[in-house]
Design an enzyme around this catalytic site. Structure first.
Site, PDB file in Angstrom:
ATOM      1  N   SER A  51      32.646  38.363  43.011  1.00 27.94           N
ATOM      2  CA  SER A  51      32.787  36.954  43.394  1.00 27.94           C
ATOM      3  C   SER A  51      33.973  36.761  44.328  1.00 27.94           C
ATOM      4  CB  SER A  51      32.981  36.077  42.148  1.00 27.94           C
ATOM      5  OG  SER A  51      31.889  36.206  41.279  1.00 27.94           O
TER       6      SER A  51
HETATM    7  C1  LIG Z   1      28.529  37.560  40.618  1.00 29.58           C
HETATM    8  S1  LIG Z   1      28.174  39.009  39.708  1.00 29.58           S
HETATM    9  C2  LIG Z   1      29.552  39.191  38.663  1.00 29.58           C
HETATM   10  C3  LIG Z   1      30.864  39.348  39.158  1.00 29.58           C
HETATM   11  C4  LIG Z   1      31.747  40.016  38.130  1.00 29.58           C
HETATM   12  N1  LIG Z   1      32.169  39.120  37.085  1.00 29.58           N
HETATM   13  C5  LIG Z   1      32.881  40.648  38.868  1.00 29.58           C
HETATM   14  O1  LIG Z   1      34.040  40.292  38.599  1.00 29.58           O
HETATM   15  O2  LIG Z   1      32.598  41.517  39.686  1.00 29.58           O
HETATM   16  C6  LIG Z   1      27.037  38.526  38.416  1.00 29.58           C
HETATM   17  C7  LIG Z   1      26.777  39.611  37.384  1.00 29.58           C
HETATM   18  O3  LIG Z   1      26.006  39.058  36.328  1.00 29.58           O
HETATM   19  C8  LIG Z   1      25.099  40.065  35.897  1.00 29.58           C
HETATM   20  N2  LIG Z   1      24.018  39.401  35.164  1.00 29.58           N
HETATM   21  C9  LIG Z   1      22.940  38.738  35.659  1.00 29.58           C
HETATM   22  N3  LIG Z   1      22.176  38.270  34.663  1.00 29.58           N
HETATM   23  C10 LIG Z   1      22.768  38.633  33.501  1.00 29.58           C
HETATM   24  C11 LIG Z   1      22.447  38.454  32.118  1.00 29.58           C
HETATM   25  N4  LIG Z   1      21.341  37.815  31.718  1.00 29.58           N
HETATM   26  N5  LIG Z   1      23.284  38.979  31.184  1.00 29.58           N
HETATM   27  C12 LIG Z   1      24.428  39.648  31.563  1.00 29.58           C
HETATM   28  N6  LIG Z   1      24.770  39.855  32.862  1.00 29.58           N
HETATM   29  C13 LIG Z   1      23.955  39.366  33.816  1.00 29.58           C
HETATM   30  C14 LIG Z   1      24.664  40.701  37.207  1.00 29.58           C
HETATM   31  O4  LIG Z   1      24.026  41.950  37.013  1.00 29.58           O
HETATM   32  C15 LIG Z   1      26.003  40.785  37.942  1.00 29.58           C
HETATM   33  O5  LIG Z   1      26.669  41.977  37.654  1.00 29.58           O
END
Ligand SMILES: C[S@@+](CC[C@H](N)C(=O)[O-])C[C@H]1O[C@@H](n2cnc3c(N)ncnc32)[C@H](O)[C@@H]1O
Length: 200
Positions: A51
Site C-alpha cells: 500500500s
Molecule cells: C494491499 S495488499 C496488502 C498490503 C499489506 N498489508 C502490506 O503491508 O504489504 C492486500 C492483501 O490482502 C490479501 N487478501 C485478499 N483477500 C484476503 C482475504 N480474504 N483474507 C486474507 N488476506 C486477503 C491479498 O492477498 C494481499 O496480500
C-alpha cells in the site's frame, strides 16, 4: 517520506517514527527500488500491492495503536504494515489468503527482526476466533461488506479499520461501545485491491 506524510496530515508521532524506522525498499520488488520512498503503492508478488505509505499511516493512525495492544491484520501482503505495527510495540496477528505471499512473508519478516505473534494462511473474512478478542483489527484489502466475525472479535472499546466498497472504498472505523453497540465513522475514499472471497 516522514516529511511528506506530515504535509499530508499525518499527526501521530508514533506512526511517523515507526515509518521513519522501516526500510521500505526491503519489502519491494527490485525493479521498483528507486521509488521505495515515494508515496505510492507498488506491485508485489501474486498480483498484489504494497500500500501507499500515506494509506498505511492513515489506517494505523485511525487504529489508535498503543504499546502492547493486540492487533489483527487482514492481508499480510509484503509484511510492511505488520512491521509498522510491530515497531509501535503491538502484538500482531496477521492473515494472508494467498499461499505464495504467506510463505514468502512468513520467512522474510523474522529475517528483518519483525516477529508477529502469529502469521496465518487463511481467510480474513473469518478473522481469528481462537485468538480473539483484539484491541484493533485492520483490513488492508477492499472489503465488499463488513464481515460480522471481525466486529464480533473486537474487545469493548476496540476498533475495526476497514475500507468498504467495490471499485472505490470508504475508509470506515467501527468502535465497539458495548456487547451489541458499534459506533461507525467514515474517513474518505481509497482504492484497494479487493478482499478475496472463497469463491474467487
Ligand atoms: C494491499 S495488499 C496488502 C498490503 C499489506 N498489508 C502490506 O503491508 O504489504 C492486500 C492483501 O490482502 C490479501 N487478501 C485478499 N483477500 C484476503 C482475504 N480474504 N483474507 C486474507 N488476506 C486477503 C491479498 O492477498 C494481499 O496480500
Amino acid at each position: 517520506m516522514v516529511r511528506t506524510l506530515k504535509a499530508k496530515g499525518i499527526e501521530d508521532k508514533e506512526v511517523l517514527r515507526a515509518i521513519g524506522n522501516i526500510p521500505r525498499h526491503l519489502f519491494m520488488d527490485s525493479s521498483f527500488l528507486d521509488h521505495a520512498y515515494t508515496d505510492k503503492p507498488f506491485p508485489i508478488a501474486a498480483n498484489q500491492t504494497i500500500s501507499q505509505p500515506y494509506t498505511v499511516a492513515r489506517q494505523t493512525e485511525l487504529l489508535q495503536v498503543k504499546k502492547g495492544d493486540k492487533i489483527l491484520e487482514i492481508g499480510t501482503g509484503s509484511g510492511y504494515q505488520a512491521a509498522v505495527l510491530l515497531e509501535m510495540g503491538a502484538i500482531v496477528y496477521t492473515i494472508e489468503r494467498q499461499n505464495e505471499l504467506f510463505k514468502k512473508t512468513s520467512l522474510f519478516l523474522p529475517k528483518l527482526g519483525y516477529r508477529p505473534k502469529r502469521m496465518v494462511f487463511g481467510d480474513g473474512y473469518l478473522g481469528l476466533e481462537e485468538d480473539a478478542p483484539f484491541d484493533g483489527i485492520i483490513v488492508t484489502a477492499g472489503a465488499p461488506y463488513v464481515p460480522n466475525p471481525l466486529l464480533a472479535q473486537l474487545k469493548i472499546g476496540g476498533r475495526l479499520v476497514i475500507p468498504v466498497g467495490d471499485d472505490l472504498q470508504i475508509m470506515t472505523v467501527f468502535t465497539r461501545k458495548s456487547e451489541t453497540k458499534f459506533e461507525k465513522k467514515e474517513y474518505g475514499e481509497y482504492r484497494f485491491v479487493p478482499m478475496l472471497e472463497d469463491k474467487n
